[in-house]
Design a protein around this motif. Structure first.
Motif, PDB file in Angstrom:
ATOM      1  N   GLU A 178     -41.189 -80.199 -20.766  1.00 23.51           N
ATOM      2  CA  GLU A 178     -40.387 -79.614 -21.841  1.00 23.51           C
ATOM      3  C   GLU A 178     -39.337 -80.612 -22.324  1.00 23.51           C
ATOM      4  OE1 GLU A 178     -38.743 -76.027 -20.227  1.00 23.51           O
ATOM      5  OE2 GLU A 178     -40.684 -75.015 -20.190  1.00 23.51           O
ATOM      6  N   GLU A 179     -38.649 -81.228 -21.368  1.00 27.38           N
ATOM      7  CA  GLU A 179     -37.639 -82.230 -21.714  1.00 27.38           C
ATOM      8  C   GLU A 179     -38.277 -83.498 -22.249  1.00 27.38           C
ATOM      9  OE1 GLU A 179     -34.651 -83.469 -18.932  1.00 27.38           O
ATOM     10  OE2 GLU A 179     -34.242 -81.390 -18.401  1.00 27.38           O
ATOM     11  N   ARG A 221     -41.073 -84.023 -23.801  1.00 26.12           N
ATOM     12  CA  ARG A 221     -41.608 -83.914 -25.165  1.00 26.12           C
ATOM     13  C   ARG A 221     -40.506 -84.146 -26.194  1.00 26.12           C
ATOM     14  NH1 ARG A 221     -44.110 -79.286 -23.154  1.00 26.12           N
ATOM     15  NH2 ARG A 221     -46.240 -79.707 -22.538  1.00 26.12           N
ATOM     16  N   LYS A 222     -39.338 -83.548 -25.947  1.00 25.09           N
ATOM     17  CA  LYS A 222     -38.221 -83.715 -26.882  1.00 25.09           C
ATOM     18  C   LYS A 222     -37.816 -85.184 -26.972  1.00 25.09           C
ATOM     19  CE  LYS A 222     -36.421 -79.129 -25.927  1.00 25.09           C
ATOM     20  NZ  LYS A 222     -35.355 -78.378 -25.223  1.00 25.09           N
ATOM     21  N   GLN A 223     -37.681 -85.827 -25.809  1.00 23.87           N
ATOM     22  CA  GLN A 223     -37.289 -87.235 -25.786  1.00 23.87           C
ATOM     23  C   GLN A 223     -38.349 -88.103 -26.462  1.00 23.87           C
ATOM     24  OE1 GLN A 223     -36.753 -88.079 -21.660  1.00 23.87           O
ATOM     25  NE2 GLN A 223     -34.867 -86.866 -21.491  1.00 23.87           N
ATOM     26  N   TYR A 224     -39.606 -87.821 -26.187  1.00 26.69           N
ATOM     27  CA  TYR A 224     -40.698 -88.630 -26.731  1.00 26.69           C
ATOM     28  C   TYR A 224     -40.756 -88.496 -28.253  1.00 26.69           C
ATOM     29  CZ  TYR A 224     -45.238 -90.972 -26.797  1.00 26.69           C
ATOM     30  OH  TYR A 224     -46.258 -91.858 -27.022  1.00 26.69           O
ATOM     31  N   LYS A 225     -40.534 -87.280 -28.757  1.00 26.03           N
ATOM     32  CA  LYS A 225     -40.568 -87.080 -30.206  1.00 26.03           C
ATOM     33  C   LYS A 225     -39.425 -87.798 -30.895  1.00 26.03           C
ATOM     34  CE  LYS A 225     -43.205 -82.839 -30.477  1.00 26.03           C
ATOM     35  NZ  LYS A 225     -43.267 -81.448 -30.947  1.00 26.03           N
ATOM     36  N   GLU A 226     -38.274 -87.882 -30.223  1.00 27.49           N
ATOM     37  CA  GLU A 226     -37.149 -88.610 -30.806  1.00 27.49           C
ATOM     38  C   GLU A 226     -37.458 -90.104 -30.895  1.00 27.49           C
ATOM     39  OE1 GLU A 226     -33.759 -87.699 -28.409  1.00 27.49           O
ATOM     40  OE2 GLU A 226     -33.672 -85.623 -29.116  1.00 27.49           O
TER      41      GLU A 226
END
Length: 152
Positions: free
Chosen positions: A59-60, A62-67
């Motif tokens: 969950e975490e 994915r957010k970092q990777y998308k940024e």
């Protein structure tokens, strides 16, 4: 003599083939008679199972990777990168995710106990509550009609 042996061998083959074909037909007949078991309908009120430590991490991640990679639209690339990162983490680095997963699991177990208690009381307990509410609404409507009937 060769002819006799071949006839006997052919007869044995024919018998074995006949037996095999009977077995095949029997198996096919049994297969046709049995139907696929339908899955039980899922209860929408049943709590969902909690995410494992890896999925809490994802969950975490994915957010970092998308940024970092906003142009990337591939789910598989994100999943592979997350899996590689998870494998490279030490136990100490995984600990917060494991703790979150354990917390979610205890919450899930509590909600499952409550759910099972409700189901033991009666699977239609929630529906009965709703039907009582609707009955009162219907009764209110009937009372309104009675009052208007008295006025006439």
């Amino acid at each position: 003599m060769k002819g006799g042996k071949s006839k006997a061998a052919e007869a044995k083959k024919a018998d074995s083939n006949a037996r095999l074909s009977v077995k095949k037909k029997g198996a096919a007949a049994v297969g046709k008679k049995t139907t696929k078991k339908e899955k039980a309908a899922k209860d929408p009120n049943k709590p969902k199972r909690p995410a494992s430590a890896f999925f809490v991490f994802m969950e975490e991640f994915r957010k970092q990777y998308k940024e970092k990679h906003p142009a990337n639209k591939s789910v598989s690339v994100v999943g592979k990168a997350g899996g590689d990162k998870w494998k490279s983490l030490s136990e100490a680095e995984k600990a917060p995710y494991v703790a979150k997963a354990e917390k979610r699991k205890t919450e899930y177990n509590k909600s499952m106990q409550a759910y099972n208690k409700r189901m033991a009381e009666g699977p239609n307990a929630a529906e009965e509550e709703e039907s009582d509410k609707s009955r009162s609404e219907v009764n209110d409507d009937e009372e309104d009609e009675d009052e208007s009937g008295e006025v006439n």
